[in-house]
Design an enzyme around this catalytic site. Sequence first.
Site, PDB file in Angstrom:
ATOM      1  N   ASP A   1       1.236  -0.506   3.552  1.00 35.84           N
ATOM      2  CA  ASP A   1       2.232   0.451   4.047  1.00 35.84           C
ATOM      3  C   ASP A   1       3.450   0.477   3.116  1.00 35.84           C
ATOM      4  O   ASP A   1       4.018   1.532   2.841  1.00 35.84           O
ATOM      5  CB  ASP A   1       2.671   0.062   5.464  1.00 35.84           C
ATOM      6  CG  ASP A   1       1.481  -0.106   6.388  1.00 35.84           C
ATOM      7  OD1 ASP A   1       0.748   0.866   6.573  1.00 35.84           O
ATOM      8  OD2 ASP A   1       1.274  -1.217   6.894  1.00 35.84           O
TER       9      ASP A   1
ATOM     10  N   HIS B   1       1.437  -2.663  11.957  1.00 31.93           N
ATOM     11  CA  HIS B   1       0.640  -1.851  11.029  1.00 31.93           C
ATOM     12  C   HIS B   1      -0.092  -0.807  11.885  1.00 31.93           C
ATOM     13  O   HIS B   1      -1.281  -0.930  12.196  1.00 31.93           O
ATOM     14  CB  HIS B   1      -0.350  -2.754  10.285  1.00 31.93           C
ATOM     15  CG  HIS B   1      -1.298  -2.003   9.399  1.00 31.93           C
ATOM     16  ND1 HIS B   1      -0.893  -1.167   8.396  1.00 31.93           N
ATOM     17  CD2 HIS B   1      -2.661  -1.955   9.379  1.00 31.93           C
ATOM     18  CE1 HIS B   1      -1.952  -0.633   7.800  1.00 31.93           C
ATOM     19  NE2 HIS B   1      -3.034  -1.097   8.388  1.00 31.93           N
TER      20      HIS B   1
HETATM   21  C1  LMR Z   1      -5.260   1.509   6.488  1.00 32.59           C
HETATM   22  O1  LMR Z   1      -4.076   1.515   6.818  1.00 32.59           O
HETATM   23  O2  LMR Z   1      -5.716   2.291   5.645  1.00 32.59           O
HETATM   24  C2  LMR Z   1      -6.200   0.508   7.108  1.00 32.59           C
HETATM   25  O3  LMR Z   1      -5.509  -0.332   7.977  1.00 32.59           O
HETATM   26  C3  LMR Z   1      -7.357   1.127   7.772  1.00 32.59           C
HETATM   27  C4  LMR Z   1      -6.973   1.916   8.996  1.00 32.59           C
HETATM   28  O4  LMR Z   1      -7.620   1.775  10.039  1.00 32.59           O
HETATM   29  O5  LMR Z   1      -6.040   2.712   8.903  1.00 32.59           O
END
Ligand code: LMR
Length: 322
Positions: free
Chosen positions: A145, A173
């Site tokens: 991120d 996240h």
């Molecule tokens: C991402 O951020 O690309 C990974 O965590 C996969 C997802 O499920 O988004």
Amino acid sequence: MISNHLLFKLASGQVFGHDQPIALKLLGSERSFQALEGVAMELEDSLFPLLREVQIGIDPYEVFQDVEWALLIGAKPRGPGMERAGLLDINGQIFAEQGKALNAVASRNVKVIVVGNPCNTNALICLKNAPDIPAKNFHGLTRLDENRAKCQLALKAGVFYDKVSNMTIWGNHSTTQVPDFLNARINGLPVKEVITDHKWLEEEFTEKVQKRGGVLIKKWGRSSAASTAVSIADAIKSLVTPTPEGDWFSSGVYTDGNPYGIAEGIVFSMPCRSKGDGDYELVKDVIFDDYLLKRLTKTEAELLAERRCVAHLIGGGVAYCD
Ligand code: LMR
């Protein structure tokens, strides 16, 4: 797929340094064992000068023996239209089991990076099942991120990525994560001085970073792999090399004792600095405004709800999912 990208970076010396020999222990499942053998063969055939050993297995109590870094990647990925929290039930068990195995056999100083989603709460499950390892050693990967946020700011400002610094991702996240443009800098200046379209920062930029993983799944039909591997390598490098003066990096870490007033007992992405010894300190000199505080509360509430939902896996009684 993530591991397949990452392993060759690890073996080549790009991550731990070109003078650091490395032994890889790969944990698979019965179903993936043949693929694991294939990866091990490819690693051997690459003749990496630093790669001294490749072991494979399906029992975490064997594979985790004495490990110094545990990169917990394997888990069910989300598909199109799913939220990462929808994986809690399926993946939570994996991280409880792996936490127990780390607790039993890993180095007492092991550093653990949890990648399988939802990675913050999976990291919490893992650390709660590994009471003999410092909680501080567990990370939920939010570096992807951070990298995504830096890229978007650089594109908007018309500068190269390396001009963006002090980029914090706060919280989960997930789509509640907060890419912090208040404290981030471009060419050493506050982002808000360089990008004067503050509406873009609050809306388009923030949403783009929050939803990037989901958009990518729609395009590819599967979740990110190469960029995730790069971000795992970046996360490790940030812990094994001293953080440049005045800068920091983001990681999802245990909140006990945090200086920001965030609820204790969750794994929350926060700004960290390292001396390069594998450990980190939280950065104290960050500022907050109403916009930032409001969003921190939202991502904190989501993580508290996820924690309630896995209470049975972390010794917290009966689970309750909102
Ligand atoms: C991402 O951020 O690309 C990974 O965590 C996969 C997802 O499920 O988004």
